[in-house]
Design a protein around this motif. Structure first.
Motif, PDB file in Angstrom:
ATOM      1  N   ILE A 202       0.854  -1.192   0.000  1.00  0.00           N
ATOM      2  CA  ILE A 202       0.000   0.000   0.000  1.00  0.00           C
ATOM      3  C   ILE A 202       0.887   1.237   0.000  1.00  0.00           C
ATOM      4  O   ILE A 202       1.699   1.435   0.911  1.00  0.00           O
ATOM      5  N   SER A 203       0.741   2.073  -1.019  1.00  0.00           N
ATOM      6  CA  SER A 203       1.518   3.306  -1.123  1.00  0.00           C
ATOM      7  C   SER A 203       0.783   4.449  -0.416  1.00  0.00           C
ATOM      8  O   SER A 203      -0.410   4.328  -0.104  1.00  0.00           O
ATOM      9  N   PRO A 204       1.461   5.568  -0.146  1.00  0.00           N
ATOM     10  CA  PRO A 204       0.766   6.730   0.441  1.00  0.00           C
ATOM     11  C   PRO A 204      -0.439   7.168  -0.383  1.00  0.00           C
ATOM     12  O   PRO A 204      -1.462   7.591   0.179  1.00  0.00           O
ATOM     13  N   LEU A 205      -0.329   7.080  -1.717  1.00  0.00           N
ATOM     14  CA  LEU A 205      -1.447   7.475  -2.592  1.00  0.00           C
ATOM     15  C   LEU A 205      -2.668   6.598  -2.332  1.00  0.00           C
ATOM     16  O   LEU A 205      -3.791   7.090  -2.176  1.00  0.00           O
ATOM     17  N   ILE A 206      -2.470   5.283  -2.293  1.00  0.00           N
ATOM     18  CA  ILE A 206      -3.587   4.365  -2.096  1.00  0.00           C
ATOM     19  C   ILE A 206      -4.131   4.477  -0.676  1.00  0.00           C
ATOM     20  O   ILE A 206      -5.346   4.395  -0.452  1.00  0.00           O
ATOM     21  N   ALA A 207      -3.243   4.692   0.292  1.00  0.00           N
ATOM     22  CA  ALA A 207      -3.698   4.884   1.677  1.00  0.00           C
ATOM     23  C   ALA A 207      -4.610   6.104   1.773  1.00  0.00           C
ATOM     24  O   ALA A 207      -5.656   6.065   2.438  1.00  0.00           O
ATOM     25  N   ASN A 208      -4.226   7.171   1.101  1.00  0.00           N
ATOM     26  CA  ASN A 208      -5.052   8.382   1.080  1.00  0.00           C
ATOM     27  C   ASN A 208      -6.387   8.114   0.383  1.00  0.00           C
ATOM     28  O   ASN A 208      -7.437   8.572   0.835  1.00  0.00           O
ATOM     29  N   GLU A 209      -6.345   7.358  -0.721  1.00  0.00           N
ATOM     30  CA  GLU A 209      -7.565   7.035  -1.459  1.00  0.00           C
ATOM     31  C   GLU A 209      -8.535   6.220  -0.599  1.00  0.00           C
ATOM     32  O   GLU A 209      -9.752   6.464  -0.617  1.00  0.00           O
ATOM     33  N   ILE A 210      -8.024   5.259   0.162  1.00  0.00           N
ATOM     34  CA  ILE A 210      -8.876   4.442   1.026  1.00  0.00           C
ATOM     35  C   ILE A 210      -9.543   5.324   2.085  1.00  0.00           C
ATOM     36  O   ILE A 210     -10.733   5.169   2.385  1.00  0.00           O
ATOM     37  N   CYS A 211      -8.786   6.275   2.641  1.00  0.00           N
ATOM     38  CA  CYS A 211      -9.360   7.205   3.623  1.00  0.00           C
ATOM     39  C   CYS A 211     -10.463   8.064   3.000  1.00  0.00           C
ATOM     40  O   CYS A 211     -11.514   8.280   3.611  1.00  0.00           O
ATOM     41  N   VAL A 212     -10.220   8.540   1.780  1.00  0.00           N
ATOM     42  CA  VAL A 212     -11.219   9.373   1.092  1.00  0.00           C
ATOM     43  C   VAL A 212     -12.488   8.572   0.836  1.00  0.00           C
ATOM     44  O   VAL A 212     -13.611   9.059   1.033  1.00  0.00           O
ATOM     45  N   ARG A 213     -12.327   7.311   0.406  1.00  0.00           N
ATOM     46  CA  ARG A 213     -13.499   6.466   0.151  1.00  0.00           C
ATOM     47  C   ARG A 213     -14.267   6.176   1.445  1.00  0.00           C
ATOM     48  O   ARG A 213     -15.481   5.939   1.405  1.00  0.00           O
ATOM     49  N   ALA A 214     -13.545   6.189   2.552  1.00  0.00           N
ATOM     50  CA  ALA A 214     -14.207   5.963   3.845  1.00  0.00           C
ATOM     51  C   ALA A 214     -14.717   7.263   4.460  1.00  0.00           C
ATOM     52  O   ALA A 214     -15.205   7.264   5.604  1.00  0.00           O
ATOM     53  N   SER A 215     -14.590   8.375   3.703  1.00  0.00           N
ATOM     54  CA  SER A 215     -15.039   9.700   4.165  1.00  0.00           C
ATOM     55  C   SER A 215     -14.326  10.139   5.434  1.00  0.00           C
ATOM     56  O   SER A 215     -14.912  10.742   6.338  1.00  0.00           O
ATOM     57  N   LEU A 216     -13.022   9.793   5.526  1.00  0.00           N
ATOM     58  CA  LEU A 216     -12.198  10.198   6.655  1.00  0.00           C
ATOM     59  C   LEU A 216     -11.039  11.051   6.167  1.00  0.00           C
ATOM     60  O   LEU A 216     -10.539  10.852   5.058  1.00  0.00           O
ATOM     61  N   ASP A 217     -10.607  11.984   7.000  1.00  0.00           N
ATOM     62  CA  ASP A 217      -9.479  12.842   6.657  1.00  0.00           C
ATOM     63  C   ASP A 217      -8.187  12.069   6.897  1.00  0.00           C
ATOM     64  O   ASP A 217      -7.886  11.666   8.027  1.00  0.00           O
ATOM     65  N   SER A 218      -7.423  11.867   5.818  1.00  0.00           N
ATOM     66  CA  SER A 218      -6.194  11.071   5.920  1.00  0.00           C
ATOM     67  C   SER A 218      -5.152  11.732   6.809  1.00  0.00           C
ATOM     68  O   SER A 218      -4.239  11.062   7.291  1.00  0.00           O
ATOM     69  N   GLY A 219      -5.267  13.038   7.027  1.00  0.00           N
ATOM     70  CA  GLY A 219      -4.305  13.750   7.854  1.00  0.00           C
ATOM     71  C   GLY A 219      -4.620  13.732   9.334  1.00  0.00           C
ATOM     72  O   GLY A 219      -3.802  14.173  10.152  1.00  0.00           O
ATOM     73  N   ASN A 220      -5.800  13.218   9.707  1.00  0.00           N
ATOM     74  CA  ASN A 220      -6.166  13.152  11.118  1.00  0.00           C
ATOM     75  C   ASN A 220      -5.376  12.068  11.845  1.00  0.00           C
ATOM     76  O   ASN A 220      -4.949  11.073  11.253  1.00  0.00           O
ATOM     77  N   SER A 221      -5.206  12.237  13.114  1.00  0.00           N
ATOM     78  CA  SER A 221      -4.503  11.240  13.929  1.00  0.00           C
ATOM     79  C   SER A 221      -5.375  10.005  14.110  1.00  0.00           C
ATOM     80  O   SER A 221      -6.615  10.083  14.131  1.00  0.00           O
ATOM     81  N   THR A 222      -4.735   8.848  14.251  1.00  0.00           N
ATOM     82  CA  THR A 222      -5.475   7.597  14.484  1.00  0.00           C
ATOM     83  C   THR A 222      -6.252   7.658  15.799  1.00  0.00           C
ATOM     84  O   THR A 222      -7.273   6.967  15.954  1.00  0.00           O
ATOM     85  N   SER A 223      -5.779   8.482  16.733  1.00  0.00           N
ATOM     86  CA  SER A 223      -6.448   8.579  18.032  1.00  0.00           C
ATOM     87  C   SER A 223      -7.827   9.217  17.933  1.00  0.00           C
ATOM     88  O   SER A 223      -8.646   9.083  18.846  1.00  0.00           O
ATOM     89  N   THR A 224      -8.105   9.909  16.818  1.00  0.00           N
ATOM     90  CA  THR A 224      -9.413  10.573  16.650  1.00  0.00           C
ATOM     91  C   THR A 224     -10.454   9.647  16.044  1.00  0.00           C
ATOM     92  O   THR A 224     -11.617  10.019  15.926  1.00  0.00           O
ATOM     93  N   VAL A 225     -10.037   8.442  15.625  1.00  0.00           N
ATOM     94  CA  VAL A 225     -10.959   7.512  14.955  1.00  0.00           C
ATOM     95  C   VAL A 225     -11.699   6.683  15.999  1.00  0.00           C
ATOM     96  O   VAL A 225     -11.081   5.975  16.811  1.00  0.00           O
ATOM     97  N   ASN A 226     -13.024   6.748  15.971  1.00  0.00           N
ATOM     98  CA  ASN A 226     -13.815   5.964  16.925  1.00  0.00           C
ATOM     99  C   ASN A 226     -14.076   4.558  16.389  1.00  0.00           C
ATOM    100  O   ASN A 226     -13.664   4.212  15.278  1.00  0.00           O
ATOM    101  N   GLU A 227     -14.785   3.763  17.165  1.00  0.00           N
ATOM    102  CA  GLU A 227     -15.021   2.350  16.819  1.00  0.00           C
ATOM    103  C   GLU A 227     -15.758   2.206  15.491  1.00  0.00           C
ATOM    104  O   GLU A 227     -15.393   1.385  14.639  1.00  0.00           O
ATOM    105  N   ILE A 228     -16.788   3.003  15.283  1.00  0.00           N
ATOM    106  CA  ILE A 228     -17.596   2.905  14.061  1.00  0.00           C
ATOM    107  C   ILE A 228     -16.770   3.324  12.843  1.00  0.00           C
ATOM    108  O   ILE A 228     -16.804   2.655  11.799  1.00  0.00           O
ATOM    109  N   GLU A 229     -16.022   4.424  12.972  1.00  0.00           N
ATOM    110  CA  GLU A 229     -15.190   4.883  11.865  1.00  0.00           C
ATOM    111  C   GLU A 229     -14.088   3.876  11.543  1.00  0.00           C
ATOM    112  O   GLU A 229     -13.761   3.644  10.378  1.00  0.00           O
ATOM    113  N   GLY A 230     -13.517   3.265  12.579  1.00  0.00           N
ATOM    114  CA  GLY A 230     -12.484   2.258  12.358  1.00  0.00           C
ATOM    115  C   GLY A 230     -13.016   1.049  11.611  1.00  0.00           C
ATOM    116  O   GLY A 230     -12.366   0.519  10.696  1.00  0.00           O
ATOM    117  N   LEU A 231     -14.222   0.598  11.977  1.00  0.00           N
ATOM    118  CA  LEU A 231     -14.843  -0.538  11.289  1.00  0.00           C
ATOM    119  C   LEU A 231     -15.171  -0.186   9.848  1.00  0.00           C
ATOM    120  O   LEU A 231     -14.955  -0.995   8.927  1.00  0.00           O
TER     121      LEU A 231
END
Length: 585
Positions: A202-231
């Protein structure tokens, strides 16, 4: 973008479909770290280019051939000995790594069937092409890596081949949600970085794309992701990887709409690049060949134009400093009228001044107000008047000279900016030749050339850009000042329409009427887009465009090439986006 595990997976699917069952007909080594295999399969011939170059490792199918050295290198000779007429049994990618394994069957000297592996590792500066026997013992490699170079793994004949695990990563095809939650989402970093540093391929580009498809900000910290968003993120990743495992690919190249430069490629549609131009291709090989070919053209032109850009930049900076100094000197001449009035008033009222006086107060008959005139007490009033007239005369002469010089300096700046604009749109070496010729003509480059070498004669084939409007009208765009001049005053007719970006350096755009009585509104807009795009305003949201019939455009006396004047014109404001226009090569 480097080749990641997703692009490799796409390549493997393509190569499996095309090459499995085929026989290696020819093996060449055009470069020291590059192989070109010719493979016959299903009565068709395919060429497979494999490059282990540190700067640009690549593998793709191509129709182009490359000249080989007269004497084949040792690695090439070894492959010819073992793999000539060998059959490709399988092509695979181990665990989403940036590795492609070719399983190959051949007959040895005794006629027995043998299995060999040709392993291509596409890992940046660690890229290699390794030839192994059926037990994965290295026979040879295109690059030898000793223990002095790498403490992780030696790549030498006789050593066992294994994939070096320099980082602890999980296979994105098999990772469970519990492992994803504990291993990925607990990393103290951004969401995107946590994904590409935890999952293989997984490259940075694809990692960013997966976050966008999940409607999450790729620049946010992992600590801000709740259980539902993580799933939801995990399920998005799973769906993405299901498409990969089922070979559902959509090879694309992403272009910058403003300058038509390729900026990215991918094996899947990138929703994070919605505002860019997307070009779809039938195969990932086409994407790689086209992308890097275009990138090489852009890079090569930038390298070749770097000397010219430096000359233009230096001349522009020097000329701007001269212009600023001249403007400052011109401002100093504003006092000249005051000195003239002082001289005239002293001539009239000087008799009132007492000997040795340091000033004279009298009525200014221009304003009917009292004025105080400073005097040199060592000389008479008439001598003071003469002194003021002398100052006035000097400042007047300076003003007249500077007014001419400032006009010339401003024209020189505009000329240099037009040359800079021509360098910005140059796509071929021939486009640079006319720019260089203009710099020589106006003394910015000595006739013997940029680097002190004598210039070779070259037949220039550079032509203006040629577009067709949506209504079928031919639109031409000059690439430099010489072409602008030719286009406007020799190619265009009086009733053709002429376009140019208002108040900035840019190309002349001519729309040929060819007997038509009127130009449709849509063609006016499209020609305006061209004028805005091929100008210094191409990166602006809106550009104002002047347009007028060609017969109203005149060339000033002793004007530089491409410089024109016009007094009656129309204007429009346009977004300089030409992504929808059709260009004729």
């Amino acid at each position: 973008m480097a080749l990641d595990g997703i692009v490799i997976s796409n390549l493997v699917c393509e190569l499996q479909e095309t090459l499995i069952g085929g026989r290696i007909n020819k093996i060449a080594q055009p470069e020291k770290d590059e192989l070109l295999l010719t493979i016959k399969n299903n009565r068709e011939q395919h060429r497979l280019l494999i490059s282990a170059g540190a700067s640009l490792p690549l593998i793709y199918l191509t129709k182009e051939n490359k000249p080989s050295p007269l004497t084949a290198p040792n690695f090439c000779m070894l492959l010819r000995k073992h793999l000539n007429s060998a059959k490709i049994l399988d092509i695979s990618q181990p665990e989403m790594e940036r590795i492609i394994e070719f399983k190959i069957e051949h007959l040895n000297e005794l006629g027995d069937i043998c299995i060999k592996y040709l392993i291509v590792e596409l890992m940046g500066k660690h890229s290699n092409i390794i030839f192994c026997d059926n037990k994965k013992v290295i026979i040879d490699s295109i690059k030898h890596i000793s223990g002095l170079v790498s403490s992780v793994r030696e790549v030498l004949p006789g050593r066992n081949y294994f994939i070096a695990k320099t980082q602890e990563k999980e296979n994105p095809l098999t990772i469970t949600y519990e492992r994803f939650k504990d291993f990925v989402l607990t990393k103290p970093t951004t969401l995107s970085k946590a994904i590409y540093t935890s999952l293989t391929g997984i490259s940075p580009l694809i990692a960013n794309e997966i976050c966008v498809r999940a409607s999450l900000d790729s620049g946010n910290s992992t600590s801000t992701v709740n259980e539902i968003e993580g799933l939801h993120l995990y399920k998005t990743l799973t769906r993405f990887m299901e498409d990969i495992s089922e070979c559902n690919f959509d090879p694309i190249i992403i272009y910058d709409k403003r300058n038509k430069e390729p900026i990215e490629f991918s094996s899947t549609l990138l929703t994070c690049y919605q505002d860019f131009q997307v070009e779809h291709h039938d195969s990932i090989s086409e994407v790689l060949e086209s992308y890097y070919s275009l990138k090489n053209i852009v890079t090569r032109i930038r390298q070749k134009s770097s000397d010219l850009r430096r000359i233009v930049s230096t001349a522009t900076e020097r000329t701007r400093k001269k212009y600023d100094l001249q403007c400052k000197q011109l401002k100093d001449t504003e006092k000249r009228e005051k000195y003239k009035i002082y001289g005239e008033l002293l001539t009239t009222y000087g008799y009132q001044a007492e000997p040795g006086a340091k000033s004279l107060t009298c009525e200014n008959y221009y304003t009917n107000q009292e004025i105080r005139i400073p005097l040199d007490d060592t000389i008479s009033a008439m001598e003071n008047a003469k002194k003021y007239f002398d100052r006035y005369g000097k400042l007047k002469r300076t003003f007249e000279a500077l007014s001419v010089q400032i006009k010339e300096t401003k024209e020189e700046i505009e000329h240099l900016e037009s040359i800079s604009a021509a360098l910005d749109i140059a796509l071929e070496e021939d486009d640079l030749i006319e720019v260089k010729k203009e710099l020589i003509q106006y003394g910015y480059i000595k006739k013997h050339g940029v680097n002190g070498k004598k210039e070779k004669k070259h037949k220039n084939t550079s032509k203006p850009f040629h577009y067709i409007s949506s209504d079928g009208f031919h639109m031409y765009v000059g690439k430099n000042n010489y072409q602008n001049e030719e286009l406007t005053f020799k190619f265009a007719n009086g009733n053709d329409w002429w376009f140019h970006a208002k108040g900035m350096a840019g190309s002349h755009v001519v729309v040929k009427m060819e007997g038509a009585k009127e130009l449709p509104d849509r063609t006016f807009e499209e020609a305006g887009m061209l004028a805005g795009f091929y100008s210094k305003g191409r990166n602006m949201d809106k550009v104002e465009i002047d347009y007028v019939e060609r017969k109203h455009v005149k060339k000033p006396n002793n004007g530089k090439p491409g410089f024109v004047i016009y007094h009656t014109n129309y204007s429009l404001t346009i977004k300089p986006d030409i992504s929808g226009l059709v260009e004729i090569s």
